[in-house]
Motif scaffolding. Sequence first.
Motif, PDB file in Angstrom:
ATOM      1  N   UNK A  26     -15.883  81.827 -20.421  1.00  0.00           N
ATOM      2  CA  UNK A  26     -16.399  83.148 -20.728  1.00  0.00           C
ATOM      3  C   UNK A  26     -15.801  84.145 -19.744  1.00  0.00           C
ATOM      4  N   UNK A  27     -15.723  85.382 -20.168  1.00  0.00           N
ATOM      5  CA  UNK A  27     -15.178  86.421 -19.295  1.00  0.00           C
ATOM      6  C   UNK A  27     -15.880  86.380 -17.939  1.00  0.00           C
ATOM      7  N   UNK A  28     -15.097  86.345 -16.884  1.00  0.00           N
ATOM      8  CA  UNK A  28     -15.641  86.312 -15.532  1.00  0.00           C
ATOM      9  C   UNK A  28     -15.732  84.919 -14.948  1.00  0.00           C
ATOM     10  N   UNK A  29     -15.683  83.876 -15.782  1.00  0.00           N
ATOM     11  CA  UNK A  29     -15.685  82.517 -15.251  1.00  0.00           C
ATOM     12  C   UNK A  29     -14.304  82.163 -14.707  1.00  0.00           C
ATOM     13  N   UNK A  30     -14.293  81.219 -13.782  1.00  0.00           N
ATOM     14  CA  UNK A  30     -13.049  80.812 -13.131  1.00  0.00           C
ATOM     15  C   UNK A  30     -12.819  79.321 -13.315  1.00  0.00           C
ATOM     16  N   UNK A  31     -11.616  78.974 -13.676  1.00  0.00           N
ATOM     17  CA  UNK A  31     -11.180  77.583 -13.758  1.00  0.00           C
ATOM     18  C   UNK A  31     -10.437  77.254 -12.474  1.00  0.00           C
ATOM     19  N   UNK A  32     -10.936  76.261 -11.743  1.00  0.00           N
ATOM     20  CA  UNK A  32     -10.266  75.799 -10.531  1.00  0.00           C
ATOM     21  C   UNK A  32      -9.551  74.500 -10.858  1.00  0.00           C
ATOM     22  N   UNK A  33      -8.240  74.478 -10.671  1.00  0.00           N
ATOM     23  CA  UNK A  33      -7.406  73.330 -10.999  1.00  0.00           C
ATOM     24  C   UNK A  33      -6.833  72.752  -9.715  1.00  0.00           C
ATOM     25  N   UNK A  34      -7.165  71.495  -9.442  1.00  0.00           N
ATOM     26  CA  UNK A  34      -6.786  70.855  -8.191  1.00  0.00           C
ATOM     27  C   UNK A  34      -5.652  69.858  -8.435  1.00  0.00           C
ATOM     28  N   UNK A  35      -4.575  70.023  -7.687  1.00  0.00           N
ATOM     29  CA  UNK A  35      -3.459  69.079  -7.759  1.00  0.00           C
ATOM     30  C   UNK A  35      -3.807  67.911  -6.840  1.00  0.00           C
ATOM     31  N   UNK A  36      -4.677  67.057  -7.326  1.00  0.00           N
ATOM     32  CA  UNK A  36      -5.375  66.057  -6.517  1.00  0.00           C
ATOM     33  C   UNK A  36      -4.437  65.221  -5.654  1.00  0.00           C
ATOM     34  N   UNK A  37      -3.396  64.704  -6.258  1.00  0.00           N
ATOM     35  CA  UNK A  37      -2.474  63.811  -5.546  1.00  0.00           C
ATOM     36  C   UNK A  37      -1.161  64.498  -5.182  1.00  0.00           C
ATOM     37  N   UNK A  38      -1.021  65.762  -5.593  1.00  0.00           N
ATOM     38  CA  UNK A  38       0.209  66.499  -5.352  1.00  0.00           C
ATOM     39  C   UNK A  38       1.285  66.147  -6.366  1.00  0.00           C
ATOM     40  N   UNK A  39       2.299  67.013  -6.449  1.00  0.00           N
ATOM     41  CA  UNK A  39       3.512  66.763  -7.243  1.00  0.00           C
ATOM     42  C   UNK A  39       3.272  66.703  -8.752  1.00  0.00           C
ATOM     43  N   UNK A  40       2.118  67.159  -9.251  1.00  0.00           N
ATOM     44  CA  UNK A  40       1.844  67.058 -10.681  1.00  0.00           C
ATOM     45  C   UNK A  40       1.893  68.429 -11.345  1.00  0.00           C
ATOM     46  N   UNK A  41       2.714  68.545 -12.376  1.00  0.00           N
ATOM     47  CA  UNK A  41       2.809  69.764 -13.169  1.00  0.00           C
ATOM     48  C   UNK A  41       1.679  69.781 -14.196  1.00  0.00           C
ATOM     49  N   UNK A  42       1.116  70.958 -14.425  1.00  0.00           N
ATOM     50  CA  UNK A  42       0.091  71.119 -15.448  1.00  0.00           C
ATOM     51  C   UNK A  42       0.498  72.273 -16.370  1.00  0.00           C
ATOM     52  N   UNK A  43       0.883  71.932 -17.595  1.00  0.00           N
ATOM     53  CA  UNK A  43       1.176  72.960 -18.594  1.00  0.00           C
ATOM     54  C   UNK A  43      -0.145  73.616 -18.987  1.00  0.00           C
ATOM     55  N   UNK A  44      -0.153  74.950 -19.032  1.00  0.00           N
ATOM     56  CA  UNK A  44      -1.396  75.692 -19.212  1.00  0.00           C
ATOM     57  C   UNK A  44      -1.221  76.759 -20.290  1.00  0.00           C
ATOM     58  N   UNK A  45      -2.177  76.780 -21.217  1.00  0.00           N
ATOM     59  CA  UNK A  45      -2.221  77.792 -22.273  1.00  0.00           C
ATOM     60  C   UNK A  45      -3.592  78.457 -22.278  1.00  0.00           C
ATOM     61  N   UNK A  46      -3.669  79.653 -22.852  1.00  0.00           N
ATOM     62  CA  UNK A  46      -4.957  80.312 -23.054  1.00  0.00           C
ATOM     63  C   UNK A  46      -4.919  81.063 -24.377  1.00  0.00           C
ATOM     64  N   UNK A  47      -6.011  80.954 -25.122  1.00  0.00           N
ATOM     65  CA  UNK A  47      -6.108  81.549 -26.456  1.00  0.00           C
ATOM     66  C   UNK A  47      -7.362  82.417 -26.565  1.00  0.00           C
ATOM     67  N   UNK A  48      -7.272  83.444 -27.395  1.00  0.00           N
ATOM     68  CA  UNK A  48      -8.443  84.210 -27.806  1.00  0.00           C
ATOM     69  C   UNK A  48      -9.241  83.331 -28.771  1.00  0.00           C
ATOM     70  N   UNK A  49     -10.478  82.950 -28.448  1.00  0.00           N
ATOM     71  CA  UNK A  49     -11.219  82.041 -29.329  1.00  0.00           C
ATOM     72  C   UNK A  49     -11.532  82.626 -30.699  1.00  0.00           C
TER      73      UNK A  49
END
Length: 204
Positions: A26-49
């Motif tokens: 929801x607007x104002x919420x934050x997603x925290x993404x942790x590169x737990x072990x390091x060296x990992x790429x995360x492809x990221x998309x966002x869409x209007x629901x």
Amino acid sequence: MNAVDTIHSAALVRLPARRGVAVWLHRGQTLKLINTHGKQVVDTWAFNPDDLCEAMSMEHSRPFWLKLNPCKGDSLVTNKRRKILTLTQDTSPGVHDTLVAACDPTRYVQLGVVGHHDSCNENLFLALDALGLVAIETPSPLNLFMNVPIHPDGRIEFAAPVSEPGQYVCLTAEMDAIVVLSACPQDITAVNGREPRDVHYCIL
């Protein structure tokens, strides 16, 4: 205490290596993404629901920033040039990529893979399907933690990531959004150090 323990365990979700997930913000919420072990790429998309044809767009975001990659404080915009996410924290060296398309089955065939290979493109559609949603195409992703150096002669290179264990980014929603994450399964090139790993995320 390790990097994962620094987040309240009840809020932490593991995204397994090679897999994807779609989450509502929801607007104002934050997603925290942790590169737990390091060296990992995360492809990221966002869409209007309310309209999956409106999606976070790298080709619209780059001219908005007047640079190739976002830094802390930069907003990512959709193909309608509306802000959808803002990079509000980044404890990594800030090496991300906005140029390279998501890996897909054809890419792995070209790399000599025989038979099925997990891909970020497949992860995107499977993650959306789990929410009963369908995208009509695959937008170019924000490739978090991906190291794609650009050489003086214009060549690009797939180099090993420089992210270390426990480093993280925070993406804050500027509008209601569906965010899709794919723990990239690439193990042929140096993209993930040739060893895809789990990551963790939480909603703040």
